[in-house]
Design a protein around this motif. Structure first.
Motif, PDB file in Angstrom:
ATOM      1  N   LYS A 115       0.833  -1.208   0.000  1.00  0.00           N
ATOM      2  CA  LYS A 115       0.000   0.000   0.000  1.00  0.00           C
ATOM      3  C   LYS A 115       0.866   1.257   0.000  1.00  0.00           C
ATOM      4  N   ASN A 116       1.906   1.279   0.835  1.00  0.00           N
ATOM      5  CA  ASN A 116       2.723   2.489   0.918  1.00  0.00           C
ATOM      6  C   ASN A 116       3.506   2.745  -0.372  1.00  0.00           C
ATOM      7  N   GLU A 117       4.020   1.710  -0.990  1.00  0.00           N
ATOM      8  CA  GLU A 117       4.741   1.913  -2.247  1.00  0.00           C
ATOM      9  C   GLU A 117       3.798   2.437  -3.326  1.00  0.00           C
ATOM     10  N   SER A 118       2.596   1.916  -3.365  1.00  0.00           N
ATOM     11  CA  SER A 118       1.615   2.379  -4.350  1.00  0.00           C
ATOM     12  C   SER A 118       1.301   3.851  -4.153  1.00  0.00           C
ATOM     13  N   LEU A 119       1.119   4.252  -2.905  1.00  0.00           N
ATOM     14  CA  LEU A 119       0.779   5.643  -2.627  1.00  0.00           C
ATOM     15  C   LEU A 119       1.902   6.583  -3.030  1.00  0.00           C
ATOM     16  N   LEU A 120       3.146   6.200  -2.730  1.00  0.00           N
ATOM     17  CA  LEU A 120       4.245   7.096  -3.062  1.00  0.00           C
ATOM     18  C   LEU A 120       4.429   7.229  -4.569  1.00  0.00           C
ATOM     19  N   LEU A 121       4.178   6.151  -5.316  1.00  0.00           N
ATOM     20  CA  LEU A 121       4.366   6.200  -6.763  1.00  0.00           C
ATOM     21  C   LEU A 121       3.312   7.037  -7.476  1.00  0.00           C
ATOM     22  N   GLU A 122       2.126   7.129  -6.898  1.00  0.00           N
ATOM     23  CA  GLU A 122       0.977   7.645  -7.646  1.00  0.00           C
ATOM     24  C   GLU A 122       1.209   9.004  -8.286  1.00  0.00           C
ATOM     25  N   THR A 123       1.627   9.989  -7.528  1.00  0.00           N
ATOM     26  CA  THR A 123       1.668  11.360  -8.045  1.00  0.00           C
ATOM     27  C   THR A 123       2.673  11.516  -9.173  1.00  0.00           C
ATOM     28  N   CYS A 124       3.921  11.113  -8.933  1.00  0.00           N
ATOM     29  CA  CYS A 124       4.956  11.324  -9.939  1.00  0.00           C
ATOM     30  C   CYS A 124       4.717  10.438 -11.157  1.00  0.00           C
TER      31      CYS A 124
END
Length: 484
Positions: A115-124
């Motif tokens: 979940k955390n990796e997905s969230l960090l990737l989303e914007t960029c």
């Protein structure tokens, strides 16, 4: 030094911290990236940005400066910052290759990780692919009206919205069908041919236009495109160009590629008159290039009016995608693992088109076996297949009374999403830019002309598989039951 790990929104990091302290940060999940509408009211989108995305994912980490900045905001606790020290991508990504023609609601990219990796990737990730796909699509629209023989030059750097937009926009323009760029950094970084002539300031730096042309020809005899509209195109610019061409012809130094550029005035009229003058003087093969706020619509009109322009410098309207300056790509969770079991998730909305599709999905593309043209796309659950030896019935769950039958043996099926990362390791053999360009040219050729129209194009048949439609209905019904 700050890194691209900070190229994200605050709420991604605060959500990550909250999940960390709730013990949910390592929960496995699936996210989809897709878009709801084609840009420019067009009939397709060209996928771009995957190469840039790969470099971002490979290198994502938090530096000491990143962590110090996060601490200084007062929003983040030391335990969470310690966790970020070892952050790196460990999941899997599946994507359509760059240059692929795609359509609304299709999964362009699927992320399977924590979940955390997905969230960090989303914007960029969204920023990269939204922007580069937008520019590649705009460029392809220009190429479709310019035809295959004309030269297209990307001239937009000075009007780009930042250095990154200019550099990666130039690369995206190449994927969309351009021949080169004026952007030197893009040329150096990506091996793109660099193109250009001169500015009006060169002409104005000499006592006469003829002297300016003659001096330029002395220094750049093999790059002889003369800017002809500084003073008076037909009374001075073209006659002066003819003088230079004749001098070089007499000296045996006239290059195979030579001509003028027009940057103002009635481009259709001026180009036709200039061509007549060149032909009468014995230079019928002189190239006439043009710039000046060009886009696919103006180029189409100029061609209808019989212009003799064969080289186009397209700047502002391309690099800023002026008539559709953003692309509405979204990144939505399609499911998560709970106690070892995958649970499909759906985003509901009062706006029906914003309701997402649940589950791990892929896209199957149907081609006519004889022509190679695209017939339809089907969004399926991962692992679903189509038997080419059987008749294929296409029917939408939204309009079930509309259907088509594609006879057995008359079509082929292609799986669109390819593995890029698996368990954190890059497994995709990244093609060169030249290979991507060739692939992109082949891709656009799979569309009938009706889908490439600038105005009111035909829309590709895209549907959900029966299995996906059934799952979507079940998940929607279960969520709706909570409100009854």
């Amino acid at each position: 030094m700050y890194t691209n790990a900070l190229l994200t929104d605050l709420y991604q990091l605060t959500m990550m911290q909250g999940l960390y302290f709730e013990g949910k940060h390592n929960q496995a999940c699936v996210f989809d990236r897709y878009y709801r509408h084609n840009p420019f009211s067009g009939g397709y989108t060209v996928v771009a940005g995957l190469d840039h995305l790969i470099e971002y994912v490979k290198n994502i980490h938090f530096s000491d400066d990143d962590l110090a900045y996060l601490k200084s905001t007062g929003n983040f606790r030391d335990e969470f910052l310690d966790y970020l020290k070892n952050f790196h991508f460990t999941g899997s990504i599946y994507a359509m290759p760059e240059g692929t023609v795609a359509f609304p609601q299709e999964v362009l990219l699927r992320v399977e990780t924590t979940k955390n990796e997905s969230l960090l990737l989303e914007t960029c990730m969204s920023m990269i692919m939204n922007h580069e796909s937008l520019i590649a699509t705009k460029a392809r629209r220009v190429r479709c009206v310019a035809g295959t023989q004309d030269t297209l030059m990307e001239f937009g750097l000075r009007r780009a919205q930042g250095a990154s937009a200019g550099v990666y926009g130039a690369r995206s323009a190449m994927i969309g069908g351009f021949n080169g760029t004026s952007n030197m950094l893009a040329g150096a970084r990506f091996g793109i041919p660099v193109m250009g002539t001169m500015a009006h300031s060169w002409i104005m730096s000499f006592p006469t236009e003829l002297e300016a042309f003659r001096c330029y020809a002395k220094h750049y005899p093999n790059s002889l495109i003369l800017l002809a509209d500084t003073y008076n195109t037909l009374k001075q610019g073209v006659p002066d160009a003819i003088t230079i061409f004749q001098e070089m012809k007499d000296a045996g130094t006239l290059p195979p590629f030579y001509g003028i550029r027009l940057d103002s005035g009635d481009l259709a009229y001026l180009s036709k008159e200039a061509h007549k003058m060149f032909a009468a003087a014995g230079f019928p093969d002189a190239v006439i290039a043009a710039s000046n706020d060009l886009d696919e619509n103006l180029i189409a009109q100029l061609k209808l009016q019989g212009s003799t322009i064969s080289s186009w410098g397209v700047g502002t309207n391309l690099i800023t995608a002026k008539d559709s300056p953003s692309m509405g790509g979204v990144f939505k969770m399609a499911g998560q693992y709970e106690n070892g079991t995958f649970v499909p998730k759906i985003k509901m909305s009062d706006n029906a088109e914003k309701i997402s599709n649940p589950g791990r999905k892929n896209v199957l593309r149907i081609y006519d076996k004889v022509t190679g043209k695209m017939k339809a796309d089907i969004i399926v659950l991962e692992g679903e297949t189509i038997d080419e030896s059987q008749d294929l019935r296409l029917s939408s769950d939204i309009t079930p009374w509309r259907f088509r039958i594609i006879p057995a043996g008359s079509y082929t099926v292609r799986t669109m999403l390819q593995p890029i990362f698996l368990q954190g390791e890059l497994v995709y053999q990244q093609p060169t830019l030249a290979e991507i360009i060739d692939y992109a040219n082949d891709e656009i050729d799979t569309l009938w002309p009706e889908y490439k129209r600038l105005v009111n194009p035909e829309m590709m048949w895209v549907q959900r598989s029966e299995t996906l439609s059934k799952l979507r209905h079940e998940v929607l019904s279960a969520e709706a039951a909570h409100f009854q």
